[in-house]
Enzyme design. Structure first.
Site, mmCIF file in Angstrom:
data_model
loop_
_atom_site.group_PDB
_atom_site.id
_atom_site.type_symbol
_atom_site.label_atom_id
_atom_site.label_comp_id
_atom_site.label_asym_id
_atom_site.label_seq_id
_atom_site.Cartn_x
_atom_site.Cartn_y
_atom_site.Cartn_z
ATOM 1 N N GLY A 176 0.823 -1.208 0.000
ATOM 2 C CA GLY A 176 0.000 0.000 0.000
ATOM 3 C C GLY A 176 0.856 1.257 0.000
ATOM 4 O O GLY A 176 0.551 2.241 -0.694
ATOM 5 N N ASP A 177 1.916 1.247 0.761
ATOM 6 C CA ASP A 177 2.794 2.406 0.853
ATOM 7 C C ASP A 177 3.605 2.614 -0.420
ATOM 8 O O ASP A 177 3.730 3.730 -0.932
ATOM 9 C CB ASP A 177 3.750 2.242 2.037
ATOM 10 N N THR A 178 4.190 1.541 -0.929
ATOM 11 C CA THR A 178 5.062 1.693 -2.088
ATOM 12 C C THR A 178 4.277 2.052 -3.350
ATOM 13 O O THR A 178 4.744 2.855 -4.166
ATOM 14 C CB THR A 178 5.883 0.418 -2.333
ATOM 15 N N GLY A 181 3.625 5.646 -3.151
ATOM 16 C CA GLY A 181 4.841 6.372 -3.483
ATOM 17 C C GLY A 181 5.056 6.461 -4.983
ATOM 18 O O GLY A 181 5.435 7.516 -5.513
#
Length: 411
Positions: A176-178, A181
């Site tokens: 989810g974070d990458t 990003g």
């Protein structure tokens, strides 16, 4: 642009770009890392006490985790307290000389500190701001706390991940974070491209990325399938519903191979390779629906064949047949694979883990751009390693002012 990011004979695509990272953990730091990989000067602001908490994640020895060393590569670490007036003033001076600011605080936090887009773009009208948060800068949930885990759940990914008779599973990485990003970088580069083509900035210079939206965008026809067919996708383990044959199959030496044989032409080649010419010639199996109806039979035929020989032989035969397949690799396998090494995807760097420097292997740079290759110039720095340099060069502070602002910066 600092000289040590220039590669002899190559022009780094983002050389001359300066990025200010006001983030922590994974999403904003991952976005900033991509800028740094291709030559941008990335200035990472960390809190003086402890820095980015990612420094402690998955750490079994030494003072700084390898996860931080990976995500913070090619960055300059500057320690400043954003809750203090002096810290915020220093950040304003730095932002005034940057092209991009990337942050992943909860919406409203920068505004509360007097560092919102209205303030920073008044100081620097050309500034692009990438704002990554759990639920975005607008909407009824915007003020909710959001990590990648909750975003993956809210987006629907966790519901369809794992075995059907077990609780929702997850990938053992911060997807989810990458993904957020990546979208943040794409948005920033779009605005930079617009300016380069038109000679002027657009009406908005803010990229608003919600963690859940990045994940949701990857889930293909999850909602359209529900509307069109009444289909609510469920957890199906390692298989994709209706995509047959594909999945993980055992080999004779106790390992696993993942095979994708779900297009008509590849299906025929796969069936021929496993010795089932009858299935390869069966015209009734040339639709996804028909193969899905006979999933158990097809998977059984494949598993019988893969189980009869070692993984290496399975891969060689499938490669010869033109069937997409790959081993289920662990870290040691990846670190020594000849293809990874040939494409410079495994790079060794000296790192002090405890007391003495050690050679540690890190992931390489993606994507490959011949003649403009990104580079890992250094892995994640020590906390505050570049504070004095940046505050002097960009904020115009004297050594005495720097020492008063952040004593640990004087080294």
């Amino acid at each position: 642009m600092t000289e040590n990011l220039h590669i002899e004979g190559e022009t780094l695509p983002l050389e001359g770009i300066r990025v200010l990272e006001l983030g922590s953990f994974v999403a904003a730091p991952f976005a900033a890392r991509l800028f740094g990989d291709f030559g941008a000067e990335v200035i990472k602001i960390e809190k003086p006490e402890g820095g980015d908490e990612l420094r402690d994640w998955r750490k079994t020895r030494g003072a700084t985790s390898m996860l931080f060393r990976t995500v913070a590569r090619n960055k300059k670490s500057v320690t400043l307290d954003l809750r203090s007036d002096t810290g915020r003033e220093a950040v304003k001076k730095i932002a005034a000389q940057c092209d991009v600011v990337i942050e992943n605080f909860r919406p409203g936090t920068l505004e509360k500190w007097g560092l919102g887009p209205d303030v920073l773009t008044e100081l620097n009208p050309e500034l692009i701001m990438v704002r990554i948060s759990g639920y975005g800068q607008t909407g009824p949930y915007k003020n909710r706390a959001g990590f990648g885990s909750s975003a993956e759940s809210f987006a629907g990914l966790r519901y369809i991940t794992g075995e059907p008779d077990r609780p929702a599973g997850r990938a053992a990485a911060s997807l989810g974070d990458t993904v957020a990003g990546l979208y943040g970088v794409i948005g920033a580069l779009m605005l930079m491209l617009q300016k380069a083509r038109s000679g002027r900035s657009g009406s908005s210079q803010v990229v608003d990325v919600a963690l859940y939206e990045g994940v949701f965008s990857l889930l293909e026809s999850l909602v359209p399938d529900y509307d069109a067919y009444g289909m609510v996708r469920q957890r199906t383990g390692g298989a994709l519903p209706g995509v047959v044959p594909t999945g993980s199959y055992p080999t004779g030496d106790g390992l696993e191979v993942v095979i994708g044989g779900n297009s008509n032409s590849v299906f025929r080649r796969l069936m021929a390779a496993v010795g089932r010419a009858d299935l390869a010639a069966d015209e009734s199996l040339l639709t996804t629906e028909a193969r899905a109806a006979r999933e158990a039979e097809l998977n059984g035929a494949i598993a019988d064949w893969t189980s009869s020989m070692p993984l290496k032989e399975v891969l060689e035969l499938l490669d010869a047949a033109g069937v997409p397949a790959g081993p289920v690799y662990d870290a040691p396998s990846i670190a020594t694979d000849e293809h990874y090494l040939a494409r410079d995807m495994i790079q060794a760097h000296e790192v002090v883990v405890e007391d003495e420097p050690e050679l540690i292997r890190f992931p390489g740079v993606v994507p490959k751009i011949p003649g403009h290759q990104g580079r890992v110039q250094w892995v994640g720095p020590e906390l505050g390693q570049h504070t004095a340099e940046v505050l002097h060069d960009l904020a115009g502070l004297s050594p005495e002012q720097i020492a008063d602002l952040t004593p640990q910066a004087v080294r």
